[in-house]
Scaffold this motif. Structure first.
Motif, PDB file in Angstrom:
ATOM      1  N   LEU A   6       0.862  -1.164   0.000  1.00  0.00           N
ATOM      2  CA  LEU A   6       0.000   0.000   0.000  1.00  0.00           C
ATOM      3  C   LEU A   6       0.901   1.216   0.000  1.00  0.00           C
ATOM      4  N   ALA A   7       0.709   2.127  -0.918  1.00  0.00           N
ATOM      5  CA  ALA A   7       1.558   3.315  -0.925  1.00  0.00           C
ATOM      6  C   ALA A   7       0.831   4.481  -1.552  1.00  0.00           C
ATOM      7  N   ALA A   8       1.138   5.644  -1.072  1.00  0.00           N
ATOM      8  CA  ALA A   8       0.630   6.871  -1.676  1.00  0.00           C
ATOM      9  C   ALA A   8       1.771   7.857  -1.697  1.00  0.00           C
ATOM     10  N   PHE A   9       2.140   8.305  -2.862  1.00  0.00           N
ATOM     11  CA  PHE A   9       3.199   9.283  -2.973  1.00  0.00           C
ATOM     12  C   PHE A   9       2.573  10.648  -3.163  1.00  0.00           C
ATOM     13  N   ALA A  10       2.952  11.570  -2.316  1.00  0.00           N
ATOM     14  CA  ALA A  10       2.443  12.930  -2.423  1.00  0.00           C
ATOM     15  C   ALA A  10       3.540  13.803  -3.003  1.00  0.00           C
ATOM     16  N   VAL A  11       3.289  14.393  -4.139  1.00  0.00           N
ATOM     17  CA  VAL A  11       4.266  15.252  -4.783  1.00  0.00           C
ATOM     18  C   VAL A  11       3.617  16.605  -5.003  1.00  0.00           C
ATOM     19  N   SER A  12       4.304  17.649  -4.638  1.00  0.00           N
ATOM     20  CA  SER A  12       3.749  18.995  -4.692  1.00  0.00           C
ATOM     21  C   SER A  12       3.439  19.429  -6.119  1.00  0.00           C
ATOM     22  N   MET A  13       2.193  19.804  -6.376  1.00  0.00           N
ATOM     23  CA  MET A  13       1.804  20.312  -7.688  1.00  0.00           C
ATOM     24  C   MET A  13       2.388  21.701  -7.933  1.00  0.00           C
ATOM     25  N   GLY A  89       3.986  -2.539  -8.080  1.00  0.00           N
ATOM     26  CA  GLY A  89       2.545  -2.494  -8.254  1.00  0.00           C
ATOM     27  C   GLY A  89       1.796  -1.642  -7.250  1.00  0.00           C
ATOM     28  N   PHE A  90       2.496  -0.837  -6.467  1.00  0.00           N
ATOM     29  CA  PHE A  90       1.815   0.046  -5.517  1.00  0.00           C
ATOM     30  C   PHE A  90       1.322   1.298  -6.239  1.00  0.00           C
ATOM     31  N   GLY A  91       0.376   2.001  -5.651  1.00  0.00           N
ATOM     32  CA  GLY A  91      -0.158   3.216  -6.251  1.00  0.00           C
ATOM     33  C   GLY A  91       0.811   4.373  -6.125  1.00  0.00           C
ATOM     34  N   CYS A  92       0.939   5.141  -7.178  1.00  0.00           N
ATOM     35  CA  CYS A  92       1.839   6.298  -7.204  1.00  0.00           C
ATOM     36  C   CYS A  92       1.129   7.424  -7.949  1.00  0.00           C
ATOM     37  N   ASN A  93       1.051   8.589  -7.326  1.00  0.00           N
ATOM     38  CA  ASN A  93       0.336   9.720  -7.910  1.00  0.00           C
ATOM     39  C   ASN A  93       1.262  10.937  -7.945  1.00  0.00           C
ATOM     40  N   PHE A  94       1.425  11.517  -9.127  1.00  0.00           N
ATOM     41  CA  PHE A  94       2.212  12.749  -9.282  1.00  0.00           C
ATOM     42  C   PHE A  94       1.677  13.498 -10.488  1.00  0.00           C
ATOM     43  N   GLY A  97       0.241  11.763 -13.481  1.00  0.00           N
ATOM     44  CA  GLY A  97      -0.967  10.973 -13.347  1.00  0.00           C
ATOM     45  C   GLY A  97      -0.808   9.892 -12.292  1.00  0.00           C
ATOM     46  N   PHE A  98      -1.805   9.038 -12.182  1.00  0.00           N
ATOM     47  CA  PHE A  98      -1.776   7.918 -11.247  1.00  0.00           C
ATOM     48  C   PHE A  98      -1.329   6.673 -12.005  1.00  0.00           C
ATOM     49  N   THR A  99      -0.506   5.853 -11.352  1.00  0.00           N
ATOM     50  CA  THR A  99      -0.034   4.631 -11.990  1.00  0.00           C
ATOM     51  C   THR A  99       0.232   3.543 -10.951  1.00  0.00           C
ATOM     52  N   ARG A 100       0.178   2.315 -11.428  1.00  0.00           N
ATOM     53  CA  ARG A 100       0.644   1.165 -10.646  1.00  0.00           C
ATOM     54  C   ARG A 100       1.821   0.485 -11.360  1.00  0.00           C
ATOM     55  N   ASP A 101       2.352   1.160 -12.381  1.00  0.00           N
ATOM     56  CA  ASP A 101       3.568   0.707 -13.052  1.00  0.00           C
ATOM     57  C   ASP A 101       4.730   1.221 -12.204  1.00  0.00           C
TER      58      ASP A 101
END
Length: 121
Positions: A6-13, A89-94, A97-101
C-alpha cells in the motif's frame, strides 16, 4: 511470496507549475523537475514503513504524455530490515498521473528508491 503493498506518494503540484520552463510547451519538449519532495507509506510484512525526501525526487513529463518519477528517499519510521525488500505495483500519484507501473527497493541501511511510470493509453 508476493508482498501486500500500500503506498501513496504525495508530490507537490506547485513545484511543477512554478518551475515549468516556457520550452515545455513545444511539441517535443519535456518538463524536468529536479530536487523535489516525495514520500509515502508502504506495507512490508504487515508493518507500515514511512519513507520521505525533501529533495531526492526527479520528475519528467514529456509532451507525448509519458511521465516518470524517480525518488530516492530515507526510511523515517518502520521496522528494522535485515535484507533488501523489493516492491512493485503500488499506487503512485504525481503530476504525470496515477499509476501502478511502479517498483521500489528498500535497503537495510534505511534507503529507498522508487520508480513510477505513466504511459499514455
Amino acid at each position: 511470496m508476493k508482498k501486500t503493498i500500500l503506498a501513496a506518494f504525495a508530490v507537490s503540484m506547485t513545484a511543477a507549475i512554478g518551475t515549468a520552463p516556457a520550452a515545455a510547451k513545444s511539441d517535443n519538449a519535456a518538463l524536468v523537475i529536479n530536487q523535489s519532495s516525495c514520500g509515502g507509506i508502504v506495507e512490508v510484512d504487515g508493518q507500515p514503513v514511512a519513507i520521505q525526501t525533501d529533495d531526492g525526487a526527479t520528475r519528467v513529463i514529456t509532451s507525448s504524455g509519458n511521465a516518470m518519477l524517480v525518488c530516492n528517499m530515507d526510511v523515517v519510521d518502520g521496522p528494522e530490515l535485515t535484507k533488501a525488500v523489493k516492491l512493485e505495483g503500488f499506487g503512485c500519484n504525481f503530476e504525470g498521473g496515477f499509476t501502478r507501473d511502479t517498483r521500489m527497493v528498500i535497503t537495510p541501511s534505511g534507503k529507498a528508491t522508487a520508480v513510477c511510470r505513466v504511459r499514455p493509453e
